[in-house]
Design a protein around this motif. Structure first.
Motif, PDB file in Angstrom:
ATOM      1  N   CYS A 226       0.849  -1.195   0.000  1.00 23.03           N
ATOM      2  CA  CYS A 226       0.000   0.000   0.000  1.00 23.03           C
ATOM      3  C   CYS A 226       0.882   1.241   0.000  1.00 23.03           C
ATOM      4  O   CYS A 226       1.684   1.446   0.914  1.00 23.03           O
ATOM      5  CB  CYS A 226      -0.903  -0.029   1.227  1.00 23.03           C
ATOM      6  N   GLY A 227       0.750   2.083  -1.045  1.00 22.95           N
ATOM      7  CA  GLY A 227       1.525   3.301  -1.154  1.00 22.95           C
ATOM      8  C   GLY A 227       0.875   4.469  -0.433  1.00 22.95           C
ATOM      9  O   GLY A 227      -0.190   4.321   0.180  1.00 22.95           O
ATOM     10  N   PRO A 228       1.481   5.672  -0.520  1.00 23.06           N
ATOM     11  CA  PRO A 228       0.995   6.831   0.236  1.00 23.06           C
ATOM     12  C   PRO A 228      -0.460   7.206  -0.052  1.00 23.06           C
ATOM     13  O   PRO A 228      -1.239   7.433   0.879  1.00 23.06           O
ATOM     14  CB  PRO A 228       1.954   7.952  -0.189  1.00 23.06           C
ATOM     15  N   ALA A 229      -0.837   7.291  -1.315  1.00 24.44           N
ATOM     16  CA  ALA A 229      -2.201   7.704  -1.651  1.00 24.44           C
ATOM     17  C   ALA A 229      -3.224   6.689  -1.151  1.00 24.44           C
ATOM     18  O   ALA A 229      -4.273   7.055  -0.603  1.00 24.44           O
ATOM     19  CB  ALA A 229      -2.338   7.894  -3.159  1.00 24.44           C
ATOM     20  N   GLN A 230      -2.917   5.418  -1.324  1.00 29.36           N
ATOM     21  CA  GLN A 230      -3.829   4.370  -0.849  1.00 29.36           C
ATOM     22  C   GLN A 230      -3.943   4.398   0.676  1.00 29.36           C
ATOM     23  O   GLN A 230      -5.030   4.206   1.229  1.00 29.36           O
ATOM     24  CB  GLN A 230      -3.328   2.995  -1.283  1.00 29.36           C
ATOM     25  N   ALA A 231      -2.828   4.652   1.354  1.00 28.44           N
ATOM     26  CA  ALA A 231      -2.846   4.687   2.813  1.00 28.44           C
ATOM     27  C   ALA A 231      -3.731   5.812   3.328  1.00 28.44           C
ATOM     28  O   ALA A 231      -4.501   5.636   4.273  1.00 28.44           O
ATOM     29  CB  ALA A 231      -1.424   4.837   3.356  1.00 28.44           C
ATOM     30  N   VAL A 232      -3.620   6.977   2.714  1.00 28.86           N
ATOM     31  CA  VAL A 232      -4.464   8.107   3.114  1.00 28.86           C
ATOM     32  C   VAL A 232      -5.931   7.785   2.864  1.00 28.86           C
ATOM     33  O   VAL A 232      -6.806   8.085   3.688  1.00 28.86           O
ATOM     34  CB  VAL A 232      -4.042   9.388   2.371  1.00 28.86           C
ATOM     35  N   ALA A 233      -6.217   7.157   1.733  1.00 32.80           N
ATOM     36  CA  ALA A 233      -7.604   6.789   1.422  1.00 32.80           C
ATOM     37  C   ALA A 233      -8.138   5.783   2.437  1.00 32.80           C
ATOM     38  O   ALA A 233      -9.297   5.883   2.881  1.00 32.80           O
ATOM     39  CB  ALA A 233      -7.685   6.215   0.008  1.00 32.80           C
ATOM     40  N   ARG A 234      -7.319   4.803   2.827  1.00 33.19           N
ATOM     41  CA  ARG A 234      -7.748   3.812   3.824  1.00 33.19           C
ATOM     42  C   ARG A 234      -7.984   4.490   5.170  1.00 33.19           C
ATOM     43  O   ARG A 234      -8.964   4.191   5.869  1.00 33.19           O
ATOM     44  CB  ARG A 234      -6.687   2.714   3.976  1.00 33.19           C
ATOM     45  N   ALA A 235      -7.091   5.401   5.555  1.00 29.61           N
ATOM     46  CA  ALA A 235      -7.255   6.108   6.824  1.00 29.61           C
ATOM     47  C   ALA A 235      -8.528   6.943   6.825  1.00 29.61           C
ATOM     48  O   ALA A 235      -9.262   6.983   7.812  1.00 29.61           O
ATOM     49  CB  ALA A 235      -6.028   6.986   7.092  1.00 29.61           C
ATOM     50  N   GLU A 236      -8.800   7.608   5.711  1.00 28.27           N
ATOM     51  CA  GLU A 236     -10.016   8.420   5.620  1.00 28.27           C
ATOM     52  C   GLU A 236     -11.265   7.548   5.691  1.00 28.27           C
ATOM     53  O   GLU A 236     -12.271   7.932   6.308  1.00 28.27           O
ATOM     54  CB  GLU A 236     -10.001   9.230   4.320  1.00 28.27           C
ATOM     55  N   GLU A 237     -11.198   6.373   5.096  1.00 24.21           N
ATOM     56  CA  GLU A 237     -12.323   5.431   5.181  1.00 24.21           C
ATOM     57  C   GLU A 237     -12.594   5.045   6.632  1.00 24.21           C
ATOM     58  O   GLU A 237     -13.762   4.987   7.066  1.00 24.21           O
ATOM     59  CB  GLU A 237     -12.012   4.185   4.353  1.00 24.21           C
TER      60      GLU A 237
END
Length: 295
Positions: A226-237
């Motif tokens: 999981c890269g940076p953009a995906q990590a931020v999206a998962r955290a926001e979810e």
């Protein structure tokens, strides 16, 4: 100080005089992550015993959340029945309030903020071995990985990611305003919110992701591949999942938010530095007003 004591119930190791135990209560959660009593076994013998805060209780739990005479365990036929004795905070089996209940092997009995697992023959030895493994690797309140087991998993994942040049991220999540919740609604409500938060996260994780209750109200979620953009999206979810529904307990409906930090592994990062980086981002989210994600 030992808060869990056996009075009328003899606690003996397997193989001691009298033969192996036929039924046990195993303490799996004692109100904190580092409680020394976790794993203690109470052998059930005789016909009846009381669980409570009183000094003459068969199993004494010296906690404010436990009534003096909280619950009664009684032998009925070849099994055991638990009955709540009109306690202040109630008795629970697998998170459901009960007045009286015939115990089944593997069920969780909650008395105040203490959680026991009931184990009974046949198959007691195997069940006890499984429970000892669970206690060694998981958090007794939430069933997420505990800190020690997670440290081993993270070390291996960091080494793998660096060796093969694979993206790996880590989210640090902390429940906002938990002290206010505890002071207003009580620590049992706080424990319920921690447990329910874990459930909401686990419902939204896939098999490759690893959730740890790291300390108190803080969780870590390892995100392999999981890269940076995906990590931020998962955290926001996860942030939205926490805020979208109230947390309901004992008639109270409580709005809960969380703050998250999402960090991505670099080639020079150790596992400990990886954790600290995610935590620092989470603390930044707290300072910026809570209920947000920082990366």
């Amino acid at each position: 100080m030992d808060d869990f004591k056996s009075r009328k119930v003899q606690v003996r190791p397997e193989g001691a005089a009298g033969g192996p135990a036929k039924a046990l209560l195993v303490l799996v959660y004692a109100g904190s992550l580092d409680a020394p009593d976790v794993g203690h076994r109470f052998e059930l013998s005789g016909e009846e015993l009381i669980i409570g805060r009183s000094s003459d209780a068969g199993i004494q739990i010296d906690r404010d959340s436990v009534s003096r005479r909280h619950a009664r365990l009684s032998r009925q036929g070849d099994g055991w029945v638990v009955a709540d004795l009109q306690s202040t905070n109630g008795s629970y089996i697998n998170d459901m309030p009960i007045r009286e209940h015939r115990l089944q092997s593997g069920e969780l009995l909650k008395i105040g903020n203490a959680i026991f697992r009931f184990l009974a023959a046949p198959g007691l030895d195997a069940a006890l071995a499984d429970e000892q493994y669970r206690i060694a690797v998981s958090d007794g309140l939430t069933s997420a990985w505990n800190r020690r087991a997670f440290a081993d998993i993270l070390e291996r994942e960091v080494a793998r990611a660096i060796r093969f040049g694979r993206p790996t991220s880590l989210c640090a999540l902390d429940i906002d305003n938990c002290k206010v919740i505890n002071d207003t609604h009580g620590h049992l409500t706080g424990d319920h919110i921690i447990k329910e938060m874990s459930r909401r996260i686990l419902r939204r994780t896939d098999r490759s992701e690893v959730l740890c209750r790291y300390e108190g109200t803080q969780f870590l979620l390892l995100l392999p591949e999981c890269g940076p953009a995906q990590a931020v999206a998962r955290a926001e979810e996860l942030r939205q999942a926490a805020a979208s529904e109230t947390f309901d307990f004992e008639g109270d409906r409580i709005a809960v938010t969380c703050s998250l930090g999402a960090g991505t592994l670099t080639t020079e990062t150790t596992a400990a530095q990886f954790i600290r980086a995610a935590q620092e981002l989470m603390l930044r989210a707290k300072k910026q007003g809570k209920n947000r994600v920082c990366s």
